[in-house]
Design a protein around this motif. Structure first.
Motif, PDB file in Angstrom:
ATOM      1  N   GLN A  18      69.026  17.714-119.523  1.00 41.31           N
ATOM      2  CA  GLN A  18      70.586  18.143-118.659  1.00 41.31           C
ATOM      3  C   GLN A  18      70.293  18.054-117.003  1.00 41.31           C
ATOM      4  O   GLN A  18      71.280  18.566-116.244  1.00 41.31           O
ATOM      5  N   GLU A  21      73.081  16.121-115.413  1.00 37.19           N
ATOM      6  CA  GLU A  21      74.197  16.750-114.988  1.00 37.19           C
ATOM      7  C   GLU A  21      74.306  18.146-114.294  1.00 37.19           C
ATOM      8  O   GLU A  21      75.104  18.251-113.425  1.00 37.19           O
ATOM      9  N   GLU A  22      73.116  18.649-114.176  1.00 39.80           N
ATOM     10  CA  GLU A  22      72.923  19.602-113.135  1.00 39.80           C
ATOM     11  C   GLU A  22      72.986  19.196-111.564  1.00 39.80           C
ATOM     12  O   GLU A  22      73.463  19.931-110.951  1.00 39.80           O
ATOM     13  N   LYS A  24      74.691  16.611-110.791  1.00 34.46           N
ATOM     14  CA  LYS A  24      76.044  16.478-110.439  1.00 34.46           C
ATOM     15  C   LYS A  24      76.709  17.411-110.096  1.00 34.46           C
ATOM     16  O   LYS A  24      77.797  17.399-109.225  1.00 34.46           O
ATOM     17  N   SER A  25      76.616  18.684-110.765  1.00 36.72           N
ATOM     18  CA  SER A  25      77.368  19.701-110.503  1.00 36.72           C
ATOM     19  C   SER A  25      76.669  20.225-109.111  1.00 36.72           C
ATOM     20  O   SER A  25      77.773  20.653-108.173  1.00 36.72           O
ATOM     21  N   LEU A  26      75.473  20.201-108.846  1.00 33.17           N
ATOM     22  CA  LEU A  26      75.065  20.720-107.439  1.00 33.17           C
ATOM     23  C   LEU A  26      75.701  19.858-106.310  1.00 33.17           C
ATOM     24  O   LEU A  26      75.918  20.179-105.314  1.00 33.17           O
ATOM     25  N   ALA A  28      78.387  18.002-106.365  1.00 30.79           N
ATOM     26  CA  ALA A  28      79.799  18.439-106.122  1.00 30.79           C
ATOM     27  C   ALA A  28      79.969  19.586-105.268  1.00 30.79           C
ATOM     28  O   ALA A  28      81.017  19.484-104.237  1.00 30.79           O
ATOM     29  N   VAL A  29      79.365  20.798-105.412  1.00 26.20           N
ATOM     30  CA  VAL A  29      79.359  21.814-104.578  1.00 26.20           C
ATOM     31  C   VAL A  29      79.061  21.257-103.196  1.00 26.20           C
ATOM     32  O   VAL A  29      79.621  21.910-102.271  1.00 26.20           O
ATOM     33  N   HIS A  43      69.988  12.690-105.939  1.00 25.94           N
ATOM     34  CA  HIS A  43      69.019  13.169-106.647  1.00 25.94           C
ATOM     35  C   HIS A  43      67.539  12.351-106.719  1.00 25.94           C
ATOM     36  O   HIS A  43      67.472  11.213-106.877  1.00 25.94           O
TER      37      HIS A  43
END
Length: 143
Positions: A18, A21-22, A24-26, A28-29, A43
């Motif tokens: 994961q 994906e973590e 990618k979420s971070l 985006a924020v 990353h």
């Protein structure tokens, strides 16, 4: 050094699928908060290498057009980040993270990856120590 309220002990854990994906979420924020201030969001660190055990902490490198604390610190504070006081945190950084990413893509075998990364790290650290000696740099407590 961590902030006083941060844990000082960390554990290395097995690779967690994961993590991308973590990131990618971070990312985006961060992109939402920083907008055009960020040239790129990468990353980096061990969690960016598929299959590699790592500390369960997503390392992110935000590439900026310029490091302007007066503009960026409030933007990052608004989404829960704190400005670390170390001088290396507020300056241009090397391409070490990009090197590790490209190495991971080129050398998917973890044993081979480690055999290449370890001597590269030694060369990088020797160069950094030479630079520190030549310039008189001593880190956060030095000059």
């Amino acid at each position: 050094m961590p902030f006083p309220d941060e844990p000082t002990h960390v554990d290395v854990v097995g690779y967690r699928p994961q993590w991308p994906e973590e990131f990618k979420s971070l990312a985006a924020v961060l992109r939402g908060a920083l907008g055009d201030h960020a040239v790129g969001i990468d990353h980096v660190g061990s969690t960016s290498v598929p299959g590699l055990p790592a500390k369960n902490c997503i390392d992110v490198q935000v590439r900026m057009r310029s490091v302007d604390k007066a503009q960026c610190v409030p933007l990052l504070s608004a989404i829960g980040f704190r400005c670390r006081p170390e001088p290396w945190n507020c300056c241009e950084v090397s391409a070490w993270g990009v090197f590790k990413q490209r190495l991971a893509l080129s050398v998917p075998d973890l044993v081979d990856y480690g055999q290449i990364k370890a001597p590269a790290t030694e060369v990088l650290m020797a160069a950094a120590e030479g630079w520190a000696s030549r310039t008189g740099w001593g880190g956060a407590t030095g000059t």
